[in-house]
Each structure stands twice: as structure tokens, then as C-alpha cells.
Scaffold this motif. Structure first.
Motif, PDB file in Angstrom:
ATOM      1  N   GLY A  63       0.826  -1.199   0.000  1.00  0.00           N
ATOM      2  CA  GLY A  63       0.000   0.000   0.000  1.00  0.00           C
ATOM      3  C   GLY A  63       0.862   1.252   0.000  1.00  0.00           C
ATOM      4  N   ILE A  64       0.510   2.213  -0.855  1.00  0.00           N
ATOM      5  CA  ILE A  64       1.204   3.495  -0.915  1.00  0.00           C
ATOM      6  C   ILE A  64       0.208   4.560  -0.458  1.00  0.00           C
ATOM      7  CG2 ILE A  64       2.653   5.017  -2.289  1.00  0.00           C
ATOM      8  CD1 ILE A  64       3.513   2.037  -2.282  1.00  0.00           C
ATOM      9  N   VAL A  65       0.405   5.059   0.743  1.00  0.00           N
ATOM     10  CA  VAL A  65      -0.499   6.050   1.336  1.00  0.00           C
ATOM     11  C   VAL A  65       0.065   7.441   1.072  1.00  0.00           C
ATOM     12  CG1 VAL A  65      -1.610   6.841   3.441  1.00  0.00           C
ATOM     13  CG2 VAL A  65      -1.175   4.402   3.114  1.00  0.00           C
ATOM     14  N   ILE A  66      -0.687   8.269   0.340  1.00  0.00           N
ATOM     15  CA  ILE A  66      -0.201   9.584  -0.093  1.00  0.00           C
ATOM     16  C   ILE A  66      -1.142  10.668   0.423  1.00  0.00           C
ATOM     17  CG2 ILE A  66       0.355  11.008  -2.101  1.00  0.00           C
ATOM     18  CD1 ILE A  66       0.857   8.440  -3.664  1.00  0.00           C
ATOM     19  N   ASP A  67      -0.553  11.758   0.929  1.00  0.00           N
ATOM     20  CA  ASP A  67      -1.415  12.800   1.491  1.00  0.00           C
ATOM     21  C   ASP A  67      -2.214  13.532   0.421  1.00  0.00           C
ATOM     22  OD1 ASP A  67       0.482  14.484   0.369  1.00  0.00           O
ATOM     23  OD2 ASP A  67       1.255  15.251   2.250  1.00  0.00           O
ATOM     24  N   ASP A  68      -1.669  13.650  -0.789  1.00  0.00           N
ATOM     25  CA  ASP A  68      -2.390  14.317  -1.877  1.00  0.00           C
ATOM     26  C   ASP A  68      -1.925  13.707  -3.189  1.00  0.00           C
ATOM     27  OD1 ASP A  68      -3.633  15.916  -3.702  1.00  0.00           O
ATOM     28  OD2 ASP A  68      -2.777  17.808  -2.985  1.00  0.00           O
ATOM     29  N   ILE A  69      -2.718  12.811  -3.731  1.00  0.00           N
ATOM     30  CA  ILE A  69      -2.296  12.056  -4.917  1.00  0.00           C
ATOM     31  C   ILE A  69      -2.176  12.934  -6.155  1.00  0.00           C
ATOM     32  CG2 ILE A  69      -4.538  11.325  -5.874  1.00  0.00           C
ATOM     33  CD1 ILE A  69      -3.242   8.403  -5.773  1.00  0.00           C
ATOM     34  N   SER A  70      -2.740  14.163  -6.106  1.00  0.00           N
ATOM     35  CA  SER A  70      -2.654  15.080  -7.246  1.00  0.00           C
ATOM     36  C   SER A  70      -1.376  15.917  -7.220  1.00  0.00           C
ATOM     37  CB  SER A  70      -3.870  16.016  -7.262  1.00  0.00           C
ATOM     38  OG  SER A  70      -3.848  16.900  -6.150  1.00  0.00           O
ATOM     39  N   ASN A  71      -0.598  15.831  -6.142  1.00  0.00           N
ATOM     40  CA  ASN A  71       0.623  16.616  -6.004  1.00  0.00           C
ATOM     41  C   ASN A  71       1.666  16.159  -7.021  1.00  0.00           C
ATOM     42  OD1 ASN A  71       3.108  17.776  -5.123  1.00  0.00           O
ATOM     43  ND2 ASN A  71       2.345  17.898  -3.034  1.00  0.00           N
ATOM     44  N   ILE A 119       3.575  -1.207   3.846  1.00  0.00           N
ATOM     45  CA  ILE A 119       3.023   0.116   3.539  1.00  0.00           C
ATOM     46  C   ILE A 119       4.148   1.141   3.458  1.00  0.00           C
ATOM     47  CG2 ILE A 119       1.819   2.064   4.631  1.00  0.00           C
ATOM     48  CD1 ILE A 119      -0.440   0.323   5.326  1.00  0.00           C
ATOM     49  N   ILE A 120       4.061   2.004   2.441  1.00  0.00           N
ATOM     50  CA  ILE A 120       4.921   3.180   2.358  1.00  0.00           C
ATOM     51  C   ILE A 120       4.027   4.397   2.539  1.00  0.00           C
ATOM     52  CG2 ILE A 120       6.509   4.531   0.950  1.00  0.00           C
ATOM     53  CD1 ILE A 120       7.255   1.990  -0.536  1.00  0.00           C
ATOM     54  N   MET A 121       4.325   5.205   3.541  1.00  0.00           N
ATOM     55  CA  MET A 121       3.550   6.412   3.812  1.00  0.00           C
ATOM     56  C   MET A 121       4.307   7.617   3.265  1.00  0.00           C
ATOM     57  SD  MET A 121       2.060   5.766   7.632  1.00  0.00           S
ATOM     58  CE  MET A 121       0.689   4.630   7.874  1.00  0.00           C
ATOM     59  N   VAL A 122       3.656   8.337   2.342  1.00  0.00           N
ATOM     60  CA  VAL A 122       4.308   9.436   1.641  1.00  0.00           C
ATOM     61  C   VAL A 122       3.654  10.756   2.035  1.00  0.00           C
ATOM     62  CG1 VAL A 122       5.004  10.343  -0.603  1.00  0.00           C
ATOM     63  CG2 VAL A 122       4.674   7.866  -0.307  1.00  0.00           C
ATOM     64  N   SER A 123       4.401  11.613   2.698  1.00  0.00           N
ATOM     65  CA  SER A 123       3.875  12.926   3.051  1.00  0.00           C
ATOM     66  C   SER A 123       5.008  13.852   3.434  1.00  0.00           C
ATOM     67  CB  SER A 123       2.885  12.837   4.218  1.00  0.00           C
ATOM     68  OG  SER A 123       2.440  14.137   4.578  1.00  0.00           O
ATOM     69  N   PHE A 124       4.937  15.096   2.973  1.00  0.00           N
ATOM     70  CA  PHE A 124       5.900  16.106   3.388  1.00  0.00           C
ATOM     71  C   PHE A 124       5.306  17.035   4.435  1.00  0.00           C
ATOM     72  CE2 PHE A 124       7.629  15.208  -0.995  1.00  0.00           C
ATOM     73  CZ  PHE A 124       8.649  14.413  -0.519  1.00  0.00           C
ATOM     74  N   PRO A 141       6.110  -4.350   8.233  1.00  0.00           N
ATOM     75  CA  PRO A 141       6.945  -3.630   7.267  1.00  0.00           C
ATOM     76  C   PRO A 141       6.334  -2.269   6.902  1.00  0.00           C
ATOM     77  CG  PRO A 141       6.594  -5.904   6.569  1.00  0.00           C
ATOM     78  CD  PRO A 141       5.627  -5.628   7.674  1.00  0.00           C
ATOM     79  N   ILE A 142       6.976  -1.202   7.357  1.00  0.00           N
ATOM     80  CA  ILE A 142       6.510   0.162   7.109  1.00  0.00           C
ATOM     81  C   ILE A 142       7.712   1.022   6.740  1.00  0.00           C
ATOM     82  CG2 ILE A 142       5.353   2.197   8.077  1.00  0.00           C
ATOM     83  CD1 ILE A 142       4.100   0.300  10.180  1.00  0.00           C
ATOM     84  N   ALA A 143       7.536   1.865   5.724  1.00  0.00           N
ATOM     85  CA  ALA A 143       8.561   2.842   5.368  1.00  0.00           C
ATOM     86  C   ALA A 143       7.896   4.208   5.262  1.00  0.00           C
ATOM     87  CB  ALA A 143       9.227   2.474   4.042  1.00  0.00           C
ATOM     88  N   LEU A 144       8.575   5.220   5.759  1.00  0.00           N
ATOM     89  CA  LEU A 144       8.070   6.585   5.666  1.00  0.00           C
ATOM     90  C   LEU A 144       8.877   7.361   4.638  1.00  0.00           C
ATOM     91  CD1 LEU A 144       7.506   7.754   9.370  1.00  0.00           C
ATOM     92  CD2 LEU A 144       5.912   6.613   7.830  1.00  0.00           C
ATOM     93  N   ILE A 145       8.180   8.204   3.880  1.00  0.00           N
ATOM     94  CA  ILE A 145       8.837   9.198   3.041  1.00  0.00           C
ATOM     95  C   ILE A 145       8.398  10.555   3.563  1.00  0.00           C
ATOM     96  CG2 ILE A 145       8.925  10.223   0.740  1.00  0.00           C
ATOM     97  CD1 ILE A 145       8.732   7.452  -0.441  1.00  0.00           C
ATOM     98  N   GLY A 146       9.379  11.385   3.932  1.00  0.00           N
ATOM     99  CA  GLY A 146       9.055  12.680   4.512  1.00  0.00           C
ATOM    100  C   GLY A 146       9.371  12.718   5.989  1.00  0.00           C
ATOM    101  N   ASP A 147       8.544  13.421   6.731  1.00  0.00           N
ATOM    102  CA  ASP A 147       8.796  13.711   8.136  1.00  0.00           C
ATOM    103  C   ASP A 147       8.818  12.455   9.011  1.00  0.00           C
ATOM    104  OD1 ASP A 147       9.085  15.256  10.484  1.00  0.00           O
ATOM    105  OD2 ASP A 147       6.925  15.227  10.813  1.00  0.00           O
TER     106      ASP A 147
END
Length: 333
Positions: A63-71, A119-124, A141-147
Motif C-alpha cells: 500500500g502506498i499512502v499519499i497525502d495528496d495524490i494530485s501533487n 506500507i509506504i507512507m508518503v507525506s511532506f 513492514p513500514i517505510a516513511l517518506i518525509g517527516d
């Protein structure tokens, strides 16, 4: 009902176990492989994904969780993730939580319920300490992108925002600028803190003056940059402006030009992000390019090591951005 592995085995004159081994990527004899490939093509066979999941006890989905998929900034990250996922035989599902910031952490339920293998959580945006502690405590298994809130024990990947701004200030210093203003970003975005930190610390390291009156806030939009630079234009001693995003820089560039000044003759300006339009504005914008694809790849590689049960050091990884020199900065004699 479509053809089964029993049909493939019969046509290829081999056993079902051999077909299963081949479909799961194990080695078989060359002649057997050729016979299997011919049978699969002739029968138009497609393996049953659900059956495979049951046998392997895996979903083969992340799963790729994105705060704003239109960004637009996330497209490169997504490409990097998909590249690594494909190499590992995995599919990606994308989930956006734009409408409700408090819900990012709820996507962990996908892991708890066995709907995805990681899951990869993507948010700045800035993440709350409460949510980050839950992520750190989750044995999945979790990876964060951003903060990552500067917490230990969390696997995360981000760009080194402070280093990117430091490169900008060093460059402006090298071409003769000593009075350098700064347009900051929104407090809700974690990068704002580190970019400002890079600006202030680099001024101090170079022995340059830090003047709070030369620092103004913006919301990282064209309109925000246009509005915020007004007070800086009143400071005749300022010769260069570091904008903490390209959108901000482009809005500020227009305001500078409308004031009757010329860029870079009368004032230099630098952005951050290297959005596509940055090379098309006039003059073309000097900026900092983020390694979005590499960020996505590193996060995915770390996630798949966790999925495979390998020992993965839970720490923050910061990737170095690249200074892109164009035409919006002038050398002072």
C-alpha cells in the motif's frame, strides 16, 4: 472455468509440482521450461492470484499512502516505488488521505488485516509525535517518506533540505552576494523548518549577517511569493533572495520585474524543487533539484528487505539534492 496448472502439466508432459515450481520462479530444466512456456501460451493460462496468496501466505501487494495524490512532486517518487515493486513481483495500491489529515495512521489497518504485505507512507507534512510513535511500535513492514519527527527507530527517506539551501547560500556567496534575504514556507510542512535552518546556519558559517527583517513567510504558491517579497523590495541593501520553493520564487520574480527592477542585474533569486516551469520562466530559475525517483526507490528497497525478513536498520536516510544553475543569479563585482 479457465485452464489450470493440471492442464498445463498434462500438455507439457510434466508434473503439477514442476509447473508450480516454474511459476514461482524456481529453476527447471531448459527443455521443461520451453515445454511449459509453449503450453502456457497455447492454453492462454493465467495463474490464480488468490490461490498463490493462500499457498505463499502473502498478498504480493504493498500500500502506498499519499497525502495528496494530485501533487506533482509525488509522480517521481511513485515511479521509483513502482520500479522496485515490479522487480519484486509486487503490485501497488494507492490511497489518498487529502480530505482528512488525521487519518493517515488509520491505514495501518491494511497491515493488521492482512490486506497488504507492507506500507509506504508518503507525506511532506509534519506528522504528529503520537502517530510516529504508533508507527515505530508497529511490528510490520513500514517505510516513511518525509517527516519522521527526528525520532530514532523509524525507517524513513527524505531529501536533505538543509543541505540544499546551504548549497544555494554558498553559491550566492561565491558570486559576491552578502545581503541575502529569505522567503520561508508554511509551518505545516516539515521541509520548511530544515530549509530555514540551512539558510540561517550557512549565513553564520560564512560570517554573513542574519537580519530577521530580511526573512518573510509564504505559503509556497505563486500568489504567496508575489505578496511576500514586497517588504524585501523595500530593503535596498538586499541583493539576492532565496525562495524556499520554485512556486514562491516564480511569484516573487514577477513582483520584482513589475517593480521596475531587472533579474539578475538588480536582484538575484533562487528557488527550490526544480518544477518544470522553472526552466521556462524568464530569466530561467536557478534552483535545487530533488531526487524524487531515488527517494521512492530507496524507500521501496528498504520495505522489501523488511518484507523478506532481513534485518533493516530503522533510521532516517537523507538524499542530497542538486543545485541547478540557470540565469536568475548575477555575479557582483
Amino acid at each position: 472455468m479457465g485452464p489450470t496448472i493440471h492442464d498445463v502439466a498434462k500438455l507439457a508432459k510434466t508434473s503439477k509440482s514442476t509447473v508450480s515450481r516454474y511459476l514461482n520462479g524456481q529453476q527447471v530444466k531448459k527443455a521443461t521450461q520451453e515445454a511449459l512456456e509453449k503450453a502456457i501460451k497455447e492454453l492462454n493460462f493465467h495463474r490464480n492470484a488468490n490461490a498463490r496468496r493462500l499457498v505463499m501466505d502473502k498478498t504480493y501487494t504493498i500500500g502506498i499512502v499519499i497525502d495528496d495524490i494530485s501533487n506533482i512532486f509525488y509522480s517521481g517518487i511513485i515511479k521509483g516505488i513502482e520500479e522496485i515493486a515490479g522487480k519484486n513481483g509486487y503490485n501497488c495500491i494507492f490511497l489518498s488521505w487529502t480530505s482528512n489529515y488525521d487519518n493517515e495512521i488509520s491505514f495501518l489497518n491494511l497491515l493488521y488485516e492482512g490486506q497488504v504485505d507492507g506500507i509506504i507512507m508518503v507525506s511532506f507534512r509534519k506528522r504528529s509525535e503520537k502517530d510516529l510513535l504508533k508507527i515505530r511500535e508497529a511490528d510490520y513492514p513500514i517505510a516513511l517518506i518525509g517527516d519522521h519527527g527526528e525520532l530514532d527507530g523509524i525507517f524513513s527517506v527524505d531529501v536533505d533540505n538543509a543541505a540544499g539551501i546551504a548549497d544555494v547560500v554558498h553559491y550566492l556567496h561565491d558570486i559576491g552576494h552578502r545581503k541575502i534575504a529569505y522567503i520561508s514556507g508554511p509551518e505545516t510542512v516539515s521541509a520548511s523548518k530544515y530549509r530555514f535552518k540551512g539558510y540561517k546556519q550557512t549565513l553564520e558559517a560564512l560570517g554573513l549577517e542574519y537580519n530577521p527583517e530580511w526573512v518573510v513567510e509564504s505559503d509556497w504558491t505563486n500568489q504567496g511569493g508575489y505578496a511576500s517579497i514586497g517588504s524585501i523590495l523595500d530593503k535596498s541593501e538586499v541583493t539576492a533572495v532565496v525562495a524556499s520553493s520554485d512556486e514562491t520564487a516564480i511569484g516573487a520574480l514577477r513582483r520584482i520585474q513589475e517593480s521596475g527592477r531587472y533579474v539578475p542585474k538588480d536582484m538575484s533569486i533562487v528557488g527550490f524543487d526544480d518544477v518544470t516551469v522553472s526552466s521556462w520562466v524568464y530569466p530561467s530559475l536557478t534552483t535545487v533539484r530533488q531526487p524524487f525517483r531515488e527517494i521512492g526507490k530507496m524507500a521501496a528497497e528498504g520495505l522489501f528487505r523488511k518484507i523478506a525478513g532481513e534485518e533493516e536498520e530503522a533510521r532516517s536516510h537523507l538524499l542530497k539534492p542538486q543545485l541547478i544553475i540557470r540565469d536568475s543569479c548575477g555575479k557582483l563585482l
